[in-house]
Design a protein around this motif. Structure first.
Motif, PDB file in Angstrom:
ATOM      1  N   GLU A  27      14.702   4.885 -49.389  1.00 19.84           N
ATOM      2  CA  GLU A  27      14.132   4.066 -48.322  1.00 19.84           C
ATOM      3  C   GLU A  27      13.588   4.950 -47.190  1.00 19.84           C
ATOM      4  OE1 GLU A  27      13.332   0.281 -46.631  1.00 19.84           O
ATOM      5  OE2 GLU A  27      14.066   0.768 -48.612  1.00 19.84           O
ATOM      6  N   ASP A  31      10.439   6.783 -48.214  1.00 19.62           N
ATOM      7  CA  ASP A  31       9.337   5.830 -48.186  1.00 19.62           C
ATOM      8  C   ASP A  31       8.812   5.689 -46.747  1.00 19.62           C
ATOM      9  OD1 ASP A  31       7.699   4.067 -49.503  1.00 19.62           O
ATOM     10  OD2 ASP A  31       8.964   2.325 -49.078  1.00 19.62           O
ATOM     11  N   LEU A  32       9.759   5.627 -45.825  1.00 14.37           N
ATOM     12  CA  LEU A  32       9.402   5.509 -44.406  1.00 14.37           C
ATOM     13  C   LEU A  32       8.648   6.765 -43.934  1.00 14.37           C
ATOM     14  CD1 LEU A  32       9.973   3.719 -41.790  1.00 14.37           C
ATOM     15  CD2 LEU A  32      11.758   5.352 -41.320  1.00 14.37           C
ATOM     16  N   LEU A  56       4.976   7.161 -42.217  1.00 18.85           N
ATOM     17  CA  LEU A  56       4.704   7.858 -40.948  1.00 18.85           C
ATOM     18  C   LEU A  56       3.615   8.910 -41.127  1.00 18.85           C
ATOM     19  CD1 LEU A  56       8.358   8.357 -39.612  1.00 18.85           C
ATOM     20  CD2 LEU A  56       6.647   6.763 -38.751  1.00 18.85           C
ATOM     21  N   GLY A  83       6.353   8.138 -31.128  1.00 18.31           N
ATOM     22  CA  GLY A  83       7.706   8.079 -30.570  1.00 18.31           C
ATOM     23  C   GLY A  83       8.601   9.182 -31.102  1.00 18.31           C
ATOM     24  N   ASP A 106      14.247   7.723 -31.873  1.00 17.49           N
ATOM     25  CA  ASP A 106      13.954   6.298 -31.655  1.00 17.49           C
ATOM     26  C   ASP A 106      13.701   5.596 -32.993  1.00 17.49           C
ATOM     27  OD1 ASP A 106      14.165   6.488 -28.928  1.00 17.49           O
ATOM     28  OD2 ASP A 106      12.026   6.898 -28.627  1.00 17.49           O
ATOM     29  N   ILE A 107      12.982   6.294 -33.874  1.00 13.22           N
ATOM     30  CA  ILE A 107      12.667   5.719 -35.189  1.00 13.22           C
ATOM     31  C   ILE A 107      13.970   5.541 -35.985  1.00 13.22           C
ATOM     32  CG2 ILE A 107      11.424   6.113 -37.367  1.00 13.22           C
ATOM     33  CD1 ILE A 107       9.358   7.702 -35.664  1.00 13.22           C
ATOM     34  N   GLU A 165      15.926   2.601 -34.685  1.00 11.65           N
ATOM     35  CA  GLU A 165      15.344   1.339 -35.152  1.00 11.65           C
ATOM     36  C   GLU A 165      15.668   1.123 -36.632  1.00 11.65           C
ATOM     37  OE1 GLU A 165      13.463  -0.778 -33.016  1.00 11.65           O
ATOM     38  OE2 GLU A 165      13.889  -2.121 -34.685  1.00 11.65           O
ATOM     39  N   PHE A 166      15.606   2.216 -37.403  1.00  3.84           N
ATOM     40  CA  PHE A 166      15.897   2.134 -38.837  1.00  3.84           C
ATOM     41  C   PHE A 166      17.340   1.681 -39.048  1.00  3.84           C
ATOM     42  CE2 PHE A 166      17.214   3.807 -42.940  1.00  3.84           C
ATOM     43  CZ  PHE A 166      16.145   3.494 -43.749  1.00  3.84           C
ATOM     44  N   SER A 199      19.236   0.025 -36.974  1.00  3.36           N
ATOM     45  CA  SER A 199      19.494  -1.346 -36.533  1.00  3.36           C
ATOM     46  C   SER A 199      18.864  -2.373 -37.473  1.00  3.36           C
ATOM     47  CB  SER A 199      19.013  -1.554 -35.094  1.00  3.36           C
ATOM     48  OG  SER A 199      17.618  -1.479 -35.070  1.00  3.36           O
ATOM     49  N   THR A 200      17.802  -1.974 -38.185  1.00  2.00           N
ATOM     50  CA  THR A 200      17.203  -2.930 -39.125  1.00  2.00           C
ATOM     51  C   THR A 200      17.776  -2.775 -40.531  1.00  2.00           C
ATOM     52  OG1 THR A 200      15.364  -1.405 -39.409  1.00  2.00           O
ATOM     53  CG2 THR A 200      14.983  -3.257 -37.940  1.00  2.00           C
ATOM     54  N   HIS A 201      18.504  -1.675 -40.777  1.00  2.03           N
ATOM     55  CA  HIS A 201      19.117  -1.452 -42.094  1.00  2.03           C
ATOM     56  C   HIS A 201      20.598  -1.133 -41.901  1.00  2.03           C
ATOM     57  CE1 HIS A 201      14.871  -0.723 -42.781  1.00  2.03           C
ATOM     58  NE2 HIS A 201      15.082  -0.968 -44.045  1.00  2.03           N
TER      59      HIS A 201
END
Lengths: 152, 117
Positions: free
Chosen positions: A26, A29-30, A34, A66, A70-71, A74-75, A77-79
């Motif tokens: 994952e 992939d991110l 980017l 960013g 920070d990325i 966010e990653f 908190s979303t995963h």
């Protein structure tokens, strides 16, 4: 400034981001997303500001993108990590720890029972051998963890 | 010393994520032929005048999450600037969720406005 330097800057950013992201498909992939975003944005900016150097433009692109931290935040908190994955990690860590201690006990027992040269007494007692070998084991653990973090 | 965000800053951070997901769905819905990540970031900045203060990189974990939740689908497209890139399209479920959220937001706005009158 040369194109090579722009590639270095992009490569460094991707490496920094990879370091702070959890390992896995994952995350890779991110990182591809980017990288594509950086190239698209750079091409767009080069068209809009033909007089500005590529290095300056890539700096702008990365600023807009960013901080890697920070990325990663966010990653995460979303995963959120699945409880099962967390439990598996803990079991693996405890198993490694138990195995390392068992190896150190066996090694200390062997070292403390072998006489040195002509002497009948072993050169080191079990407790000292255990402490010394544990120190080596912990140091090795830290070095390996540090090397894993420094990879890439 | 801790440098905590002010009350309104904290509130804004809380609000932003939910709104950001909604805004992404809205943008993708408008592009029925699909749109890539960079395009979404550009529209988000231009159409909202930077109101959501999105760092573009933080958009991708959200896109991944929306994809995992089957609200977005992805297809690969060749790119002139590098390797092939993803083009995002709204799924049927994404369309349903977007309409539901739009309705909910409109009602919330209406009620909150009534409260402040």
């Amino acid at each position: 400034m040369s194109e090579r330097n722009v590639e270095d800057v992009i490569g460094d950013y991707v490496k920094r981001t990879r370091k702070v992201l959890p390992k896995g498909r994952e995350a890779e992939d991110l990182l591809d997303d980017l990288r594509n975003h950086i190239l698209d944005s750079l091409a767009d900016k080069s068209e809009q500001k033909p007089g500005v150097s590529q290095l300056e433009l890539v700096g702008e692109v990365l600023k807009e993108l960013g901080d890697p931290e920070d990325i990663a935040r966010e990653f995460e908190s979303t995963h959120p990590e699945e409880p099962a994955t967390r439990r598996r990690k803990t079991i693996r860590l405890v198993a490694r720890l138990v195995f390392a201690i068992a190896v150190v006990i066996v090694a200390a027992a062997v070292v403390s029972s072998v006489p040195l040269g002509q002497q009948e007494e072993p050169s080191v007692d079990f407790f000292t051998a255990f402490i010394v070998l544990m120190v080596f084991a912990v140091a090795e653990w830290y070095v390996r963890a540090w090397q894993t973090r420094s990879v890439d | 010393m801790r440098n905590d965000p002010s009350f309104e800053e904290g509130w804004k951070i809380e609000m932003r994520r939910g709104l950001l997901e909604y805004a992404v769905l809205a943008i993708v819905k408008r592009h029925q032929e699909g749109i890539h990540g960079y395009g979404i970031a550009r529209e988000l900045e231009e159409k909202t005048d930077g109101l959501l203060e999105v760092k573009e990189g933080t958009l991708y974990p959200i896109l991944h999450r929306l994809r995992e939740d089957r609200l977005l689908n992805v297809r690969a497209e060749r790119s002139d600037t590098g390797p092939s890139r993803k083009v995002y399209v709204l799924t049927g479920e994404g369309d349903r969720v977007y309409r539901e959220l739009s309705f909910m937001l409109a009602r919330m706005y209406e009620k909150l406005e009534a409260l402040s009158r």
